[in-house]
Scaffold this motif. Structure first.
Motif, PDB file in Angstrom:
ATOM      1  N   LYS A  36       0.909   4.187  -2.861  1.00 28.92           N
ATOM      2  CA  LYS A  36       1.013   3.831  -1.441  1.00 28.92           C
ATOM      3  C   LYS A  36       0.226   4.840  -0.618  1.00 28.92           C
ATOM      4  CE  LYS A  36       5.614   1.787  -1.845  1.00 28.92           C
ATOM      5  NZ  LYS A  36       6.995   1.825  -1.350  1.00 28.92           N
ATOM      6  N   ASN A  37      -0.160   4.413   0.576  1.00 28.86           N
ATOM      7  CA  ASN A  37      -0.856   5.325   1.472  1.00 28.86           C
ATOM      8  C   ASN A  37       0.136   5.999   2.410  1.00 28.86           C
ATOM      9  OD1 ASN A  37      -0.195   3.423   3.399  1.00 28.86           O
ATOM     10  ND2 ASN A  37      -2.283   2.802   3.820  1.00 28.86           N
ATOM     11  N   GLY A  38      -0.357   6.705   3.418  1.00 27.27           N
ATOM     12  CA  GLY A  38       0.490   7.412   4.366  1.00 27.27           C
ATOM     13  C   GLY A  38       1.355   6.509   5.233  1.00 27.27           C
ATOM     14  N   PHE A  39       1.021   5.216   5.273  1.00 28.95           N
ATOM     15  CA  PHE A  39       1.807   4.243   6.040  1.00 28.95           C
ATOM     16  C   PHE A  39       2.786   3.489   5.148  1.00 28.95           C
ATOM     17  CE2 PHE A  39      -2.244   4.643   8.343  1.00 28.95           C
ATOM     18  CZ  PHE A  39      -1.754   5.126   9.549  1.00 28.95           C
ATOM     19  N   ASP A  40       2.951   3.958   3.899  1.00 25.01           N
ATOM     20  CA  ASP A  40       3.849   3.357   2.919  1.00 25.01           C
ATOM     21  C   ASP A  40       3.423   1.939   2.525  1.00 25.01           C
ATOM     22  OD1 ASP A  40       5.963   4.100   1.267  1.00 25.01           O
ATOM     23  OD2 ASP A  40       7.435   3.010   2.463  1.00 25.01           O
ATOM     24  N   MET A  41       2.117   1.676   2.563  1.00 19.30           N
ATOM     25  CA  MET A  41       1.563   0.371   2.188  1.00 19.30           C
ATOM     26  C   MET A  41       0.958   0.465   0.788  1.00 19.30           C
ATOM     27  SD  MET A  41       1.449  -1.947   4.931  1.00 19.30           S
ATOM     28  CE  MET A  41      -0.035  -2.887   4.690  1.00 19.30           C
ATOM     29  N   ASN A  42       1.239  -0.546  -0.043  1.00 22.27           N
ATOM     30  CA  ASN A  42       0.619  -0.595  -1.365  1.00 22.27           C
ATOM     31  C   ASN A  42      -0.433  -1.709  -1.394  1.00 22.27           C
ATOM     32  OD1 ASN A  42       1.886  -3.097  -1.983  1.00 22.27           O
ATOM     33  ND2 ASN A  42       3.654  -2.063  -2.848  1.00 22.27           N
ATOM     34  N   ALA A  43      -1.104  -1.864  -2.503  1.00 23.39           N
ATOM     35  CA  ALA A  43      -2.195  -2.833  -2.613  1.00 23.39           C
ATOM     36  C   ALA A  43      -1.714  -4.264  -2.400  1.00 23.39           C
ATOM     37  CB  ALA A  43      -2.873  -2.700  -3.975  1.00 23.39           C
ATOM     38  N   LEU A  44      -0.562  -4.595  -2.932  1.00 24.44           N
ATOM     39  CA  LEU A  44      -0.038  -5.952  -2.756  1.00 24.44           C
ATOM     40  C   LEU A  44       0.219  -6.250  -1.278  1.00 24.44           C
ATOM     41  CD1 LEU A  44       0.864  -8.592  -4.052  1.00 24.44           C
ATOM     42  CD2 LEU A  44       3.110  -7.553  -4.420  1.00 24.44           C
ATOM     43  N   MET A  45       0.742  -5.272  -0.571  1.00 25.40           N
ATOM     44  CA  MET A  45       0.979  -5.448   0.862  1.00 25.40           C
ATOM     45  C   MET A  45      -0.333  -5.673   1.613  1.00 25.40           C
ATOM     46  SD  MET A  45       3.709  -2.445   1.538  1.00 25.40           S
ATOM     47  CE  MET A  45       5.407  -2.533   1.023  1.00 25.40           C
ATOM     48  N   TYR A  46      -1.333  -4.842   1.332  1.00 19.94           N
ATOM     49  CA  TYR A  46      -2.624  -4.993   2.001  1.00 19.94           C
ATOM     50  C   TYR A  46      -3.255  -6.359   1.724  1.00 19.94           C
ATOM     51  CZ  TYR A  46      -3.391  -0.373   3.975  1.00 19.94           C
ATOM     52  OH  TYR A  46      -3.317   0.755   4.745  1.00 19.94           O
ATOM     53  N   ALA A  47      -3.278  -6.743   0.472  1.00 19.99           N
ATOM     54  CA  ALA A  47      -3.886  -8.029   0.118  1.00 19.99           C
ATOM     55  C   ALA A  47      -3.152  -9.183   0.802  1.00 19.99           C
ATOM     56  CB  ALA A  47      -3.881  -8.210  -1.394  1.00 19.99           C
ATOM     57  N   SER A  48      -1.848  -9.096   0.903  1.00 23.25           N
ATOM     58  CA  SER A  48      -1.052 -10.134   1.557  1.00 23.25           C
ATOM     59  C   SER A  48      -1.336 -10.192   3.050  1.00 23.25           C
ATOM     60  CB  SER A  48       0.445  -9.882   1.345  1.00 23.25           C
ATOM     61  OG  SER A  48       0.767  -9.936  -0.013  1.00 23.25           O
ATOM     62  N   VAL A  49      -1.299  -9.046   3.695  1.00 22.06           N
ATOM     63  CA  VAL A  49      -1.508  -8.978   5.148  1.00 22.06           C
ATOM     64  C   VAL A  49      -2.882  -9.518   5.538  1.00 22.06           C
ATOM     65  CG1 VAL A  49      -1.855  -7.356   7.074  1.00 22.06           C
ATOM     66  CG2 VAL A  49       0.128  -7.114   5.575  1.00 22.06           C
ATOM     67  N   TYR A  50      -3.902  -9.200   4.733  1.00 19.71           N
ATOM     68  CA  TYR A  50      -5.259  -9.616   5.057  1.00 19.71           C
ATOM     69  C   TYR A  50      -5.647 -10.961   4.440  1.00 19.71           C
ATOM     70  CZ  TYR A  50      -5.939  -5.196   7.383  1.00 19.71           C
ATOM     71  OH  TYR A  50      -5.837  -4.141   8.259  1.00 19.71           O
ATOM     72  N   GLY A  51      -4.707 -11.629   3.775  1.00 16.04           N
ATOM     73  CA  GLY A  51      -4.930 -12.991   3.297  1.00 16.04           C
ATOM     74  C   GLY A  51      -5.840 -13.139   2.097  1.00 16.04           C
ATOM     75  N   HIS A  52      -5.890 -12.137   1.253  1.00 20.81           N
ATOM     76  CA  HIS A  52      -6.736 -12.202   0.053  1.00 20.81           C
ATOM     77  C   HIS A  52      -5.915 -12.739  -1.119  1.00 20.81           C
ATOM     78  CE1 HIS A  52      -9.780 -10.210   2.336  1.00 20.81           C
ATOM     79  NE2 HIS A  52      -8.999  -9.152   2.541  1.00 20.81           N
ATOM     80  N   ILE A  53      -5.791 -14.044  -1.164  1.00 22.50           N
ATOM     81  CA  ILE A  53      -4.920 -14.714  -2.134  1.00 22.50           C
ATOM     82  C   ILE A  53      -5.322 -14.404  -3.572  1.00 22.50           C
ATOM     83  CG2 ILE A  53      -4.052 -16.952  -2.928  1.00 22.50           C
ATOM     84  CD1 ILE A  53      -3.044 -16.003  -0.141  1.00 22.50           C
ATOM     85  N   ASN A  54      -6.626 -14.326  -3.843  1.00 21.53           N
ATOM     86  CA  ASN A  54      -7.059 -14.029  -5.211  1.00 21.53           C
ATOM     87  C   ASN A  54      -6.596 -12.647  -5.649  1.00 21.53           C
ATOM     88  OD1 ASN A  54      -8.867 -12.868  -3.345  1.00 21.53           O
ATOM     89  ND2 ASN A  54     -10.606 -13.043  -4.727  1.00 21.53           N
ATOM     90  N   VAL A  55      -6.620 -11.677  -4.747  1.00 16.99           N
ATOM     91  CA  VAL A  55      -6.138 -10.326  -5.064  1.00 16.99           C
ATOM     92  C   VAL A  55      -4.620 -10.330  -5.204  1.00 16.99           C
ATOM     93  CG1 VAL A  55      -5.996  -7.940  -4.256  1.00 16.99           C
ATOM     94  CG2 VAL A  55      -8.132  -9.219  -3.977  1.00 16.99           C
TER      95      VAL A  55
END
Length: 67
Positions: free
Chosen positions: A32-51
């Motif tokens: 996770k980064n300093g905002f407690d976000m992991n890769a799955l969260m980022y991909a979900s928020v930005y709509g990258h369904i393949n990721v």
């Protein structure tokens, strides 16, 4: 070698190639980064369904639903 920062940026931007390379390195996919976000969260928020789909293949369900 893909760094944790590059991995999280790849999830945010939808770069599946970098995600796959990072997974193959056997690195910490739960990082996770300093905002407690992991890769799955980022991909979900930005709509990258393949990721999202790729990460769901390797993320254990108990980790996804952990409190």
């Amino acid at each position: 070698m893909i760094t944790e920062r590059e991995y999280l940026e790849a999830a945010r931007t939808g770069n599946l190639q970098v995600i796959n390379e990072y997974i193959l390195q056997k690195s910490d996919i739960f990082v996770k980064n300093g905002f407690d976000m992991n890769a799955l969260m980022y991909a979900s928020v930005y709509g990258h369904i393949n990721v999202v789909n790729r990460l769901l293949e390797v993320f254990p369900l108990e980790h996804i639903f952990a409190k």
